[in-house]
Structures are given as structure tokens and as C-alpha cells.
Design an enzyme around this catalytic site. Structure first.
Site, PDB file in Angstrom:
ATOM      1  N   LYS A  13      17.112   7.922   0.635  1.00  0.00           N
ATOM      2  CA  LYS A  13      16.830   9.355   0.597  1.00  0.00           C
ATOM      3  C   LYS A  13      16.672   9.950   1.998  1.00  0.00           C
ATOM      4  CE  LYS A  13      11.948   8.679  -0.597  1.00  0.00           C
ATOM      5  NZ  LYS A  13      11.893   7.371   0.046  1.00  0.00           N
ATOM      6  N   ARG A 122      15.994  -3.213   7.517  1.00  0.00           N
ATOM      7  CA  ARG A 122      15.764  -1.910   8.139  1.00  0.00           C
ATOM      8  C   ARG A 122      15.049  -2.026   9.483  1.00  0.00           C
ATOM      9  NH1 ARG A 122      13.787   2.908   4.308  1.00  0.00           N
ATOM     10  NH2 ARG A 122      11.672   2.114   4.470  1.00  0.00           N
ATOM     11  N   ARG A 165       4.537  -0.963  -2.240  1.00  0.00           N
ATOM     12  CA  ARG A 165       5.074   0.415  -2.241  1.00  0.00           C
ATOM     13  C   ARG A 165       5.987   0.634  -3.450  1.00  0.00           C
ATOM     14  NH1 ARG A 165       7.906   0.596   3.181  1.00  0.00           N
ATOM     15  NH2 ARG A 165       8.454   2.734   2.684  1.00  0.00           N
TER      16      ARG A 165
HETATM   17  P1  AMP Z   1       7.922   6.663   3.782  1.00  0.00           P
HETATM   18  O1  AMP Z   1       8.347   6.852   5.203  1.00  0.00           O
HETATM   19  O2  AMP Z   1       8.355   7.774   2.897  1.00  0.00           O
HETATM   20  O3  AMP Z   1       8.311   5.316   3.245  1.00  0.00           O
HETATM   21  O4  AMP Z   1       6.297   6.700   3.772  1.00  0.00           O
HETATM   22  C1  AMP Z   1       5.548   5.809   4.544  1.00  0.00           C
HETATM   23  C2  AMP Z   1       4.089   5.874   4.129  1.00  0.00           C
HETATM   24  O5  AMP Z   1       3.574   7.212   4.357  1.00  0.00           O
HETATM   25  C3  AMP Z   1       3.805   5.626   2.653  1.00  0.00           C
HETATM   26  O6  AMP Z   1       3.738   4.230   2.343  1.00  0.00           O
HETATM   27  C4  AMP Z   1       2.435   6.303   2.501  1.00  0.00           C
HETATM   28  O7  AMP Z   1       1.405   5.537   3.087  1.00  0.00           O
HETATM   29  C5  AMP Z   1       2.630   7.560   3.349  1.00  0.00           C
HETATM   30  N1  AMP Z   1       3.217   8.653   2.529  1.00  0.00           N
HETATM   31  C6  AMP Z   1       4.482   9.152   2.631  1.00  0.00           C
HETATM   32  N2  AMP Z   1       4.681  10.140   1.727  1.00  0.00           N
HETATM   33  C7  AMP Z   1       3.510  10.256   1.046  1.00  0.00           C
HETATM   34  C8  AMP Z   1       3.072  11.088  -0.023  1.00  0.00           C
HETATM   35  N3  AMP Z   1       3.847  12.024  -0.575  1.00  0.00           N
HETATM   36  N4  AMP Z   1       1.795  10.929  -0.473  1.00  0.00           N
HETATM   37  C9  AMP Z   1       0.957  10.026   0.068  1.00  0.00           C
HETATM   38  N5  AMP Z   1       1.318   9.186   1.066  1.00  0.00           N
HETATM   39  C10 AMP Z   1       2.579   9.303   1.564  1.00  0.00           C
END
Ligand code: AMP
Length: 214
Positions: A13, A122, A165
Site C-alpha cells: 500500500k 524489506r 502486526r
Molecule cells: P506502518 O509503517 O504502517 O507499518 O506502521 C508502523 C507502526 O506505526 C505500526 O506498527 C504502529 O505501531 C504505528 N501505526 C501506524 N499506523 C497506525 C494507526 N493507524 N494506528 C495506530 N498505530 C499506527
């Protein structure tokens, strides 16, 4: 245009959001990247979020929505934006929807065995944050093409954290998808295809929606 991309970690995404951002000239807002930036700058929100992000847990909804609303009030987001990694809970979705209902929500579906494989390879630039996603076999080593920063593995991309996650994603996503479906804004995209094909699927829907509005 105000669109949301939902998908498990490793669904591509972020890459799709970057492409759409260039194609439609609107910002790509990644909530994960916003948190990483706050953590790096050691702001109050960064300090509150750090332990959650490192463990792969969701940051509490209020902090997350506050950070996001602050970002989309900035001038570059006034014509629209592409949200990546939000909402991740029903509460976030409802809090946000109350302020700004999304026009379209794309759910990029990828089975867990493929996302795990993608995340294993990654790498991220330690300086500019650019993500290089690929399989472990073709993993990019060395330095970033854009800024020459050192490429590293994100702490939360390590296998036990990735598993957590993915589990959280699975738990939280069902009511979110159900609700957006009821709002008639949800489109499911097959995320197992190439970057180009997934992008073509998304832009085709965006063009149809734009035509219907004329
Ligand atoms: P991502 O880069 O989208 O994989 O996000 C990395 C980390 O940021 C996640 O594992 C969460 O700890 C935090 N995070 C990202 N988006 C959210 C969200 N919408 N709500 C809460 N935590 C988030």
C-alpha cells in the site's frame, strides 16, 4: 480527492500510495511514517508513540487521530490526500469519519504467506525513510538511490514483530471493511499482482468515480 488504502503490512500500500501521489499530485500520508518522523525528532507525540511502534503494537487512537488531523490541515493536503495505514481500529475510523468521510477506500488484499515473504526482504533508508520492498532473495543492500543514506531493516519488520502486526491487522480489519462496505466506498483490489497492475486497477476505479461525478 480523499482516498484511503488499507492492507496488511507488506501489501504494497505504501508503494501504491507513492505512485498515486505522483499521478494525482496530492500528498501520500503514511501514519506509520508520521510516527517514525515524530520519534526521530523526539517530540512529545514521538515519545508517547515510541514503545508501541517498536513492539509492533498500535499507538492509542486519540494520539493517532490527533497526529493525522494535524497533518491533513496542512496546506498541501487541501486538494486531497492518500492515506496509508489508517484507520486501523473501528474507533479511529469513526473519529476520523466524523471529520472527513473518505471518497473511496481501497482494500489491497494479499494472503499472509506472501506479505511475510515480502517483508522479510524489506529495507528502509535510515536517512530519508524511502522503503525498498522485495523478496529476501533480491534484497537491496548498501545505500539509498535517492539520498545515499544507509539501508537498514526496520526494527518492527523483524519476524516476531511482523507476526504480531499481522495478527493485529486480522483482528481489527473485519468491522472496518464491513462499515466501509455499508457506506458504499469500499473497493477490493488483488494485491498479489505486479505493482503496475495493482496501480492500473486503482486508477481505473478512480477514473470511473471521477466520470460519475461529472
Ligand atoms: P506502518 O509503517 O504502517 O507499518 O506502521 C508502523 C507502526 O506505526 C505500526 O506498527 C504502529 O505501531 C504505528 N501505526 C501506524 N499506523 C497506525 C494507526 N493507524 N494506528 C495506530 N498505530 C499506527
Amino acid at each position: 480527492m480523499n482516498i484511503i488504502l488499507i492492507g496488511p503490512p507488506g501489501s504494497g500500500k505504501g508503494v501504491q500510495a507513492q505512485l498515486l501521489s505522483t499521478q494525482y499530485d496530492i500528498p501520500h500520508i503514511s501514519v506509520g511514517a508520521l510516527f517514525r518522523e515524530q520519534i526521530k525528532k523526539r517530540t512529545l507525540i514521538g515519545q508517547q508513540a515510541e514503545s508501541y511502534v517498536k513492539k509492533g503494537q498500535l499507538v492509542p487512537d486519540k494520539i493517532t487521530v490527533t497526529l493525522l488531523l494535524r497533518r491533513i490541515r496542512q496546506r498541501d493536503a487541501q486538494r486531497g490526500y492518500i492515506l496509508d495505514g489508517f484507520p486501523r481500529t473501528e474507533e479511529q475510523m469513526k473519529l476520523f469519519h466524523y471529520h472527513i468521510p473518505p471518497q473511496l477506500v481501497f482494500y489491497i488484499h494479499v494472503p499472509p504467506r506472501l506479505t511475510i515473504k515480502r517483508i522479510a526482504g524489506r529495507r528502509q533508508c535510515s536517512r530519508c525513510g524511502k522503503i525498498y520492498g522485495t523478496s529476501l532473495q533480491e534484497q537491496k543492500k548498501g545505500h539509498c538511490d535517492a539520498c545515499q543514506g544507509l539501508l537498514i531493516t526496520r526494527e518492527d519488520d523483524r519476524p516476531p514483530i511482523v507476526k504480531k502486526r499481522l495478527d493485529i491487522f486480522k483482528q481489527e480489519i473485519t468491522p472496518i471493511l464491513r462499515w466501509y462496505k455499508e457506506q458504499e466506498v469500499l473497493i477490493r483490489i488483488d494485491g498479489t499482482k505486479s505493482i503496475k497492475t495493482v496501480n492500473a486497477q486503482i486508477t481505473a476505479h478512480l477514473q470511473t468515480t471521477a466520470r460519475q461525478k461529472q
